[in-house]
Design an enzyme around this catalytic site. Structure first.
Site, PDB file in Angstrom:
ATOM      1  N   THR A  43      45.675  46.458  33.244  1.00 23.96           N
ATOM      2  CA  THR A  43      46.932  46.452  32.504  1.00 23.96           C
ATOM      3  C   THR A  43      46.787  45.522  31.309  1.00 23.96           C
ATOM      4  O   THR A  43      46.360  44.377  31.460  1.00 23.96           O
ATOM      5  CB  THR A  43      48.054  45.969  33.446  1.00 23.96           C
ATOM      6  OG1 THR A  43      48.254  46.977  34.441  1.00 23.96           O
ATOM      7  CG2 THR A  43      49.350  45.719  32.692  1.00 23.96           C
ATOM      8  N   TYR A 199      51.364  48.091  45.082  1.00 25.47           N
ATOM      9  CA  TYR A 199      52.258  49.061  44.439  1.00 25.47           C
ATOM     10  C   TYR A 199      52.657  50.154  45.435  1.00 25.47           C
ATOM     11  O   TYR A 199      52.301  50.086  46.609  1.00 25.47           O
ATOM     12  CB  TYR A 199      51.609  49.582  43.151  1.00 25.47           C
ATOM     13  CG  TYR A 199      51.367  48.424  42.194  1.00 25.47           C
ATOM     14  CD1 TYR A 199      52.443  47.744  41.640  1.00 25.47           C
ATOM     15  CD2 TYR A 199      50.086  47.950  41.937  1.00 25.47           C
ATOM     16  CE1 TYR A 199      52.250  46.626  40.823  1.00 25.47           C
ATOM     17  CE2 TYR A 199      49.883  46.835  41.124  1.00 25.47           C
ATOM     18  CZ  TYR A 199      50.969  46.179  40.576  1.00 25.47           C
ATOM     19  OH  TYR A 199      50.780  45.069  39.793  1.00 25.47           O
TER      20      TYR A 199
HETATM   21  C1  LIG Z   1      44.156  41.651  32.827  1.00 28.24           C
HETATM   22  C2  LIG Z   1      43.967  42.389  34.120  1.00 28.24           C
HETATM   23  C3  LIG Z   1      44.782  43.472  34.411  1.00 28.24           C
HETATM   24  C4  LIG Z   1      44.606  44.210  35.588  1.00 28.24           C
HETATM   25  N1  LIG Z   1      45.354  45.342  35.798  1.00 28.24           N
HETATM   26  C5  LIG Z   1      45.038  46.180  36.818  1.00 28.24           C
HETATM   27  C6  LIG Z   1      45.610  47.475  36.906  1.00 28.24           C
HETATM   28  O1  LIG Z   1      46.403  47.917  36.061  1.00 28.24           O
HETATM   29  N2  LIG Z   1      45.233  48.257  37.945  1.00 28.24           N
HETATM   30  C7  LIG Z   1      44.336  47.822  38.890  1.00 28.24           C
HETATM   31  O2  LIG Z   1      44.008  48.568  39.808  1.00 28.24           O
HETATM   32  N3  LIG Z   1      43.771  46.606  38.822  1.00 28.24           N
HETATM   33  C8  LIG Z   1      44.081  45.793  37.788  1.00 28.24           C
HETATM   34  N4  LIG Z   1      43.410  44.609  37.665  1.00 28.24           N
HETATM   35  C9  LIG Z   1      42.372  44.248  38.639  1.00 28.24           C
HETATM   36  C10 LIG Z   1      41.012  44.762  38.177  1.00 28.24           C
HETATM   37  O3  LIG Z   1      40.965  46.184  38.188  1.00 28.24           O
HETATM   38  C11 LIG Z   1      39.879  44.235  39.083  1.00 28.24           C
HETATM   39  O4  LIG Z   1      40.047  44.767  40.382  1.00 28.24           O
HETATM   40  C12 LIG Z   1      39.876  42.736  39.143  1.00 28.24           C
HETATM   41  O5  LIG Z   1      39.986  42.188  37.847  1.00 28.24           O
HETATM   42  C13 LIG Z   1      38.631  42.183  39.817  1.00 28.24           C
HETATM   43  O6  LIG Z   1      37.474  42.473  39.082  1.00 28.24           O
HETATM   44  P1  LIG Z   1      36.778  41.367  38.119  1.00 28.24           P
HETATM   45  O7  LIG Z   1      36.584  40.135  38.953  1.00 28.24           O
HETATM   46  O8  LIG Z   1      35.502  42.006  37.680  1.00 28.24           O
HETATM   47  O9  LIG Z   1      37.724  41.102  36.973  1.00 28.24           O
HETATM   48  C14 LIG Z   1      43.600  43.833  36.512  1.00 28.24           C
HETATM   49  C15 LIG Z   1      42.793  42.726  36.228  1.00 28.24           C
HETATM   50  C16 LIG Z   1      42.942  42.026  35.047  1.00 28.24           C
HETATM   51  C17 LIG Z   1      41.999  40.877  34.733  1.00 28.24           C
END
Ligand SMILES: Cc1cc2nc3c(=O)[nH]c(=O)nc-3n(C[C@H](O)[C@H](O)[C@H](O)COP(=O)(O)O)c2cc1C
Length: 371
Positions: A43, A199
Site C-alpha cells: 500500500t 482484512y
Molecule cells: C509500505 C508497506 C505497505 C504494505 N502494504 C501491503 C499490502 O497492501 N498488502 C499486503 O499484502 N502486504 C502489505 N505489506 C506487507 C508486505 O507485502 C510484506 O509482506 C512485508 O513488507 C514483509 O516483507 P519485507 O520484510 O520484505 O518488507 C506492506 C508492507 C509495507 C512496507
C-alpha cells in the site's frame, strides 16, 4: 539432496538434478517469470479521493518490472471494501482505465504483474470512505487500533456491522467483479486474494473476529468457507485458476487478528484449495514456521516473504523450501533490486516517512545504480 559448493541441487520436473537460485526462470500458473524475485504487495496511498491510481504510479511499477513478478498494492473490490486514505479500487471504469496504463507500462518493459485484491472488512474509518454505510465484517466486533485519516488525523477503527448470511454471496461476487475488471479490463496477468494481515478474508478465518453461528462460523470447516467461495468465484471470473493466487500470514496479530490455532486453520484451508491448482500460495513469514507446515501440505508453487535478504532467499529457493522469494521494503527503495542483488551492490535504505504520503517523493525518486 546433493550439494555443489554452497548451492544445493534440486530435482527438476524431468528428473534431472539442476541448480536453481533467485535468478533462475520459473513458471507460475503457466506464466513464465524471468527470475524468482517478486515484489511484495505494498500500500502506498498515492491514489486520489475517488480511489483512482495516480498517473505517476505507472512509472513506479514499470521502474520495478525487472522482477519476475510484481504484485500491486492492496486494491478494493468495491466501495464497501475500502477503509484507508488514498488507496486504489478496481470497481469502476476510471479505476480500470488508470490500472490499464500501469499494466501497459509494465508489459512494455517485459514485466509481469498481478493485482492484489484487498477488502478491508472492519479495518476502516468513515473519513476514508466514499459511502456512509458502516463497514462489514463476519461479526460486529471492532478491531482495536487506529488508522490515519487525512481530515481527522489518527482515528479508531469503526465498529463494523455483521453480515447477514443472505448477503455473503453478494460480497463474494464483488471479488469476481474485481477479478474480471483486473484481467479483462485492466490487462493484469493475474490477481492475488489478500487473505492475510487481518482484512476481510482473514477476519472470516480467525476465531477472534469470526463469532458467527451460521455456515460461515464456528468450526474450522465453516470459517474457511468464505475464502474458498471467494477463490472459486475469482478463478471462474479469471477464466483460469492459474491466474489467481492467495496471500496468507498465519500467526500475524496485525489489525487485532486473533486465531486460536492459526496453523491448523490454514492447513484446513490448504486441503480445501489444493485441488484448485491456483497460480500460487504466498506466505508471509511471521516467526511460527507456517511456511514450512504449509509447504508440506500444499503441492503448488510457493512464494515466501517477510524480512528476507539475498542469502536467505537463495537458500530457501535452492533447498526447495519455496519457489519464489518476495521482497517488500527493499523493493520499495530499490527499483533495480534484481540488478543490485545480482551484483551484490549496496541497497538504498527505505524511508518510512514517505511510505504512505501523497506525491512522488519517496515513490518514483529512489536512485538506481549509476544514476
Ligand atoms: C509500505 C508497506 C505497505 C504494505 N502494504 C501491503 C499490502 O497492501 N498488502 C499486503 O499484502 N502486504 C502489505 N505489506 C506487507 C508486505 O507485502 C510484506 O509482506 C512485508 O513488507 C514483509 O516483507 P519485507 O520484510 O520484505 O518488507 C506492506 C508492507 C509495507 C512496507
Amino acid at each position: 539432496m546433493q550439494k555443489a559448493g554452497s548451492q544445493s541441487l534440486r530435482e527438476s520436473s524431468n528428473g534431472n538434478m539442476s541448480s536453481v537460485d533467485l535468478f533462475s526462470p520459473t513458471t507460475v500458473g503457466g506464466l513464465t517469470l524471468a527470475n524468482r524475485v517478486a515484489m511484495a504487495p505494498m500500500t502506498r496511498s498515492r491514489a486520489n479521493a475517488d480511489a483512482v491510481p495516480a498517473p505517476f504510479s505507472a512509472a513506479y511499477y514499470a521502474d520495478r518490472s525487472d522482477a519476475g513478478l510484481l504484485i500491486t498494492e492492496g486494491t478494493g473490490p468495491s466501495a464497501m471494501g475500502m477503509g484507508y486514505a488514498r488507496t486504489p479500487g478496481i470497481y469502476n471504469d476510471a479505476q480500470v482505465a488508470a490500472w490499464r496504463n500501469i499494466t501497459d507500462a509494465v508489459h512494455a518493459k517485459g514485466g509481469r504483474i498481478f493485482l492484489q485484491i484487498m477488502h478491508v472488512g472492519r479495518i476502516a474509518h468513515a473519513a476514508n470512505r466514499t459511502i456512509a454505510a458502516a463497514p462489514i465484517a463476519p461479526s460486529a466486533i471492532r478491531a482495536q487500533g487506529q488508522m490515519w485519516t487525512d481530515t481527522q488525523g489518527m482515528q479508531p477503527n469503526d465498529v463494523p456491522r455483521s453480515l447477514e448470511t443472505s448477503e455473503i454471496a453478494g460480497v463474494v461476487e464483488e471479488f469476481a467483479h474485481a477479478t474480471r475488471n483486473a484481467i479483462a479490463g485492466a490487462g493484469f496477468d493475474g490477481v492475488e486474494l489478500h487473505a492475510a494481515s487481518g482484512y476481510l478474508p482473514n477476519q472470516f478465518l480467525a476465531t477472534g473476529s469470526n463469532q458467527r453461528t451460521d455456515a460461515y462460523g464456528g468450526s474450522t470447516e465453516n470459517r474457511i468457507r468464505f475464502v474458498v467461495e471467494v477463490l472459486e468465484a475469482m478463478t471462474k471470473a479469471a477464466g483460469s485458476a492459474g491466474r489467481v493466487g492467495i496471500k496468507v500470514s498465519p500467526g500475524m496479530p496485525f489489525n487485532d487478528l486473533q486465531d486460536e490455532d492459526p496453523i491448523g486453520t490454514h492447513l484446513a484451508l490448504m486441503d480445501a484449495i489444493g485441488p484448485m491448482s491456483l497460480a500460487y500460495l504466498h506466505v508471509m513469514r511471521t516467526g511460527i514456521g507456517a511456511e514450512t507446515a504449509l509447504r508440506d501440505r500444499y503441492q503448488g508453487t510457493l512464494l515466501v516473504g517477510g524480512g528476507l535478504d539475498k542469502e536467505q532467499a537463495n537458500a530457501g529457493i535452492s533447498s526447495g523450501a519455496f519457489d519464489v522469494a518476495v521482497f517488500g521494503a527493499k523493493y520499495l527503495a530499490n527499483p533495480d533490486l534484481v540488478a543490485r542483488l545480482k551484483s551484490d551492490a549496496a541497497l538504498n535504505v527505505p524511508d518510512n516517512s514517505t511510505f504512505y504520503t501523497p506525491g512522488e517523493k519517496g515513490y518514483t525518486d529512489y536512485p538506481t545504480l549509476g544514476s
